[in-house]
Design an enzyme around this catalytic site. Structure first.
Site, PDB file in Angstrom:
ATOM      1  N   CYS A 184       0.844  -1.194   0.000  1.00  0.00           N
ATOM      2  CA  CYS A 184       0.000   0.000   0.000  1.00  0.00           C
ATOM      3  C   CYS A 184       0.882   1.250   0.000  1.00  0.00           C
ATOM      4  O   CYS A 184       2.062   1.196   0.375  1.00  0.00           O
ATOM      5  CB  CYS A 184      -0.893  -0.029   1.239  1.00  0.00           C
ATOM      6  SG  CYS A 184      -1.879   1.460   1.516  1.00  0.00           S
ATOM      7  N   THR A 235       0.673   3.474   2.123  1.00  0.00           N
ATOM      8  CA  THR A 235       1.068   3.630   3.526  1.00  0.00           C
ATOM      9  C   THR A 235       2.382   2.919   3.800  1.00  0.00           C
ATOM     10  O   THR A 235       3.246   3.430   4.529  1.00  0.00           O
ATOM     11  CB  THR A 235      -0.028   3.080   4.453  1.00  0.00           C
ATOM     12  OG1 THR A 235      -1.238   3.802   4.225  1.00  0.00           O
ATOM     13  CG2 THR A 235       0.370   3.202   5.919  1.00  0.00           C
ATOM     14  N   HIS A 262       5.245   4.978   2.677  1.00  0.00           N
ATOM     15  CA  HIS A 262       5.559   6.021   3.661  1.00  0.00           C
ATOM     16  C   HIS A 262       6.395   5.443   4.800  1.00  0.00           C
ATOM     17  O   HIS A 262       7.348   6.079   5.274  1.00  0.00           O
ATOM     18  CB  HIS A 262       4.280   6.624   4.229  1.00  0.00           C
ATOM     19  CG  HIS A 262       3.544   7.517   3.277  1.00  0.00           C
ATOM     20  ND1 HIS A 262       4.017   8.753   2.894  1.00  0.00           N
ATOM     21  CD2 HIS A 262       2.362   7.352   2.632  1.00  0.00           C
ATOM     22  CE1 HIS A 262       3.169   9.317   2.048  1.00  0.00           C
ATOM     23  NE2 HIS A 262       2.150   8.482   1.869  1.00  0.00           N
ATOM     24  N   CYS A 285     -16.848   3.371  22.241  1.00  0.00           N
ATOM     25  CA  CYS A 285     -17.121   4.792  22.018  1.00  0.00           C
ATOM     26  C   CYS A 285     -18.522   4.969  21.439  1.00  0.00           C
ATOM     27  O   CYS A 285     -19.191   4.013  21.057  1.00  0.00           O
ATOM     28  CB  CYS A 285     -16.074   5.403  21.088  1.00  0.00           C
ATOM     29  SG  CYS A 285     -16.185   4.845  19.374  1.00  0.00           S
ATOM     30  N   CYS A 308     -18.948   3.505  17.836  1.00  0.00           N
ATOM     31  CA  CYS A 308     -18.964   2.038  17.825  1.00  0.00           C
ATOM     32  C   CYS A 308     -20.303   1.513  18.334  1.00  0.00           C
ATOM     33  O   CYS A 308     -20.911   0.615  17.731  1.00  0.00           O
ATOM     34  CB  CYS A 308     -17.831   1.483  18.679  1.00  0.00           C
ATOM     35  SG  CYS A 308     -16.205   1.510  17.885  1.00  0.00           S
ATOM     36  N   CYS A 364     -14.794   5.198  14.634  1.00  0.00           N
ATOM     37  CA  CYS A 364     -14.246   5.023  15.990  1.00  0.00           C
ATOM     38  C   CYS A 364     -13.053   5.952  16.200  1.00  0.00           C
ATOM     39  O   CYS A 364     -12.109   5.961  15.404  1.00  0.00           O
ATOM     40  CB  CYS A 364     -13.819   3.567  16.187  1.00  0.00           C
ATOM     41  SG  CYS A 364     -12.983   3.259  17.759  1.00  0.00           S
ATOM     42  N   ILE A 397      -6.437   3.102  -6.068  1.00  0.00           N
ATOM     43  CA  ILE A 397      -7.762   3.307  -5.477  1.00  0.00           C
ATOM     44  C   ILE A 397      -8.636   4.134  -6.412  1.00  0.00           C
ATOM     45  O   ILE A 397      -9.820   3.831  -6.607  1.00  0.00           O
ATOM     46  CB  ILE A 397      -7.639   3.954  -4.087  1.00  0.00           C
ATOM     47  CG1 ILE A 397      -6.948   2.989  -3.121  1.00  0.00           C
ATOM     48  CG2 ILE A 397      -9.020   4.337  -3.541  1.00  0.00           C
ATOM     49  CD1 ILE A 397      -6.684   3.563  -1.743  1.00  0.00           C
ATOM     50  N   ILE A 410      -5.486  12.788   0.923  1.00  0.00           N
ATOM     51  CA  ILE A 410      -5.138  13.607   2.091  1.00  0.00           C
ATOM     52  C   ILE A 410      -4.233  14.752   1.637  1.00  0.00           C
ATOM     53  O   ILE A 410      -3.041  14.551   1.378  1.00  0.00           O
ATOM     54  CB  ILE A 410      -4.434  12.765   3.169  1.00  0.00           C
ATOM     55  CG1 ILE A 410      -5.318  11.575   3.560  1.00  0.00           C
ATOM     56  CG2 ILE A 410      -4.113  13.624   4.391  1.00  0.00           C
ATOM     57  CD1 ILE A 410      -4.654  10.591   4.488  1.00  0.00           C
ATOM     58  N   ILE A 448     -13.948  10.789   3.553  1.00  0.00           N
ATOM     59  CA  ILE A 448     -14.026   9.329   3.515  1.00  0.00           C
ATOM     60  C   ILE A 448     -12.768   8.753   4.149  1.00  0.00           C
ATOM     61  O   ILE A 448     -11.648   9.122   3.781  1.00  0.00           O
ATOM     62  CB  ILE A 448     -14.142   8.811   2.069  1.00  0.00           C
ATOM     63  CG1 ILE A 448     -15.365   9.408   1.376  1.00  0.00           C
ATOM     64  CG2 ILE A 448     -14.185   7.285   2.053  1.00  0.00           C
ATOM     65  CD1 ILE A 448     -16.690   8.936   1.898  1.00  0.00           C
TER      66      ILE A 448
END
EC number: 1.1.1.103
Length: 340
Positions: free
Chosen positions: A38, A40, A43, A96, A99, A107, A175, A264, A286
């Protein structure tokens, strides 16, 4: 077991031999068969500012996977050894307000697999049973390995009604490309995707978009005119995190349009609020996937003929992970699979 570990506070990921994870009474132990890299993970590999502030070291990374259950906690119901599975990578608290209201994707105490707790780039993964998704036989192993990002795409693409609508997608990463395939599959009229990466724009064309536009050479207004669009786009899906792409989208939207933001942008990104206010735009952030409505919908779409396989461009044995990460970071790929 073999594992890919963020072992040092510097660029890189290292293959190490670590113990098989323990699993609790409400967990399952999964033998990992395939994983996907991914953004991520890139990164984390590069050890950028976000990774330095977020990732505990040392820790096994990765959160996109396919595998089979090999052990089941004694309190687990509905799952059994031998089942083919993937899993939701966001572990929620259960206590929470969101949830308890059934909105677990919101959450405030979410922990990310491979981000805040040990991940799936290993031979085995322990995961709460509530996060495990049993898979039908007609979902391939490669498709199963990318259900996590496909879920991001589905959550974004299904945020607003797109049937018969004209949809603009900014950002032709994996994506964004999968989101384009989704909105086309469920009945959008014109689907236009923009980027500056010709390789990924070509992947988007393979997924059936109306136009794949390199905005370095072509203007959105010209594309809209070619398609016979007189009033702008009805739905926008912002996938890039690029400030210029975001503002170009706002300018291209029709009055009363709907915009879903998954990319982002930098924290200080300016927005032309006149576009938002005077056009009456509806903007929705999202994050992740709706638990677990998005999962049901994306599996149903795959079973009903949606083909996301063209977005998978590379497969490597896990021992070649360094090369796989280089390919993913180059931007000259779609999804990259590691075979365990």
């Amino acid at each position: 077991m073999k594992s890919l570990v963020k072992a040092k506070k510097e660029p890189g990921i290292w293959m190490q031999d670590i113990p098989v994870p323990e699993y609790g009474v409400n967990d399952v132990l999964i033998k990992i068969k395939r994983t996907a890299i991914c953004g991520t993970d890139i990164h984390i590999y590069s050890w950028d500012e976000w990774a330095q502030a977020t990732i505990p070291v040392p820790m096994t990374v990765g959160h996109e996977f396919y595998g089979e259950i090999v052990e089941v906690g004694k309190e687990v119901q509905g799952l059994k050894v031998g089942q083919r599975v993937s899993g939701e990578g966001h572990i929620t608290c259960g206590f929470c307000r969101n949830c308890r209201a059934g909105k677990r994707h919101l959450c405030r105490n979410t922990l990310g697999v491979g981000v805040n707790r040990p991940g799936c780039f290993a031979e085995y993964l322990a995961l709460p049973a509530t996060n495990v998704i049993a898979l039908p036989d007609n979902i391939t192993e490669e498709q199963a390995a990318i259900l996590d990002p496909f879920g991001n795409a589905a959550h974004c693409a299904l945020a607003f009604d797109v049937v018969g609508e004209d949809v603009l997608i900014t950002g032709a990463g994996p994506i964004g490309i999968m989101a384009a395939a989704i909105v086309r599959h469920i009945g959008a009229r014109h689907v236009v995707i923009t980027d500056v990466n010709d390789h990924r724009l070509e992947l988007a064309r393979q997924m059936g978009v109306s136009r794949a536009v390199n905005v370095k050479y072509q203007k959105l207004i010209d594309v809209a005119n070619e398609l016979g669009m007189l009033e702008g786009f009805d739905v926008g899906l912002e996938m890039s995190g690029n400030p210029m792409a975001l503002n170009d989208m706002m300018k291209a939207m029709n009055h009363g349009g709907h915009v879903a933001l998954l990319g982002i942008p930098p924290q200080e990104t300016p927005i032309d609020w006149n576009q938002v206010i005077f056009k009456g735009l509806v903007i929705k952030g999202i994050y992740g996937r709706e638990m677990f409505e998005t999962w049901y919908k994306m599996i149903a779409m795959l079973q009903s003929g949606l083909n996301i396989s063209p977005v998978i461009t590379h497969n490597f044995p896990v021992d070649e992970y360094q090369h796989a990460f280089q390919i993913m970071a180059s931007g000259q790929s779609g999804k990259v699979i590691l075979n365990w």
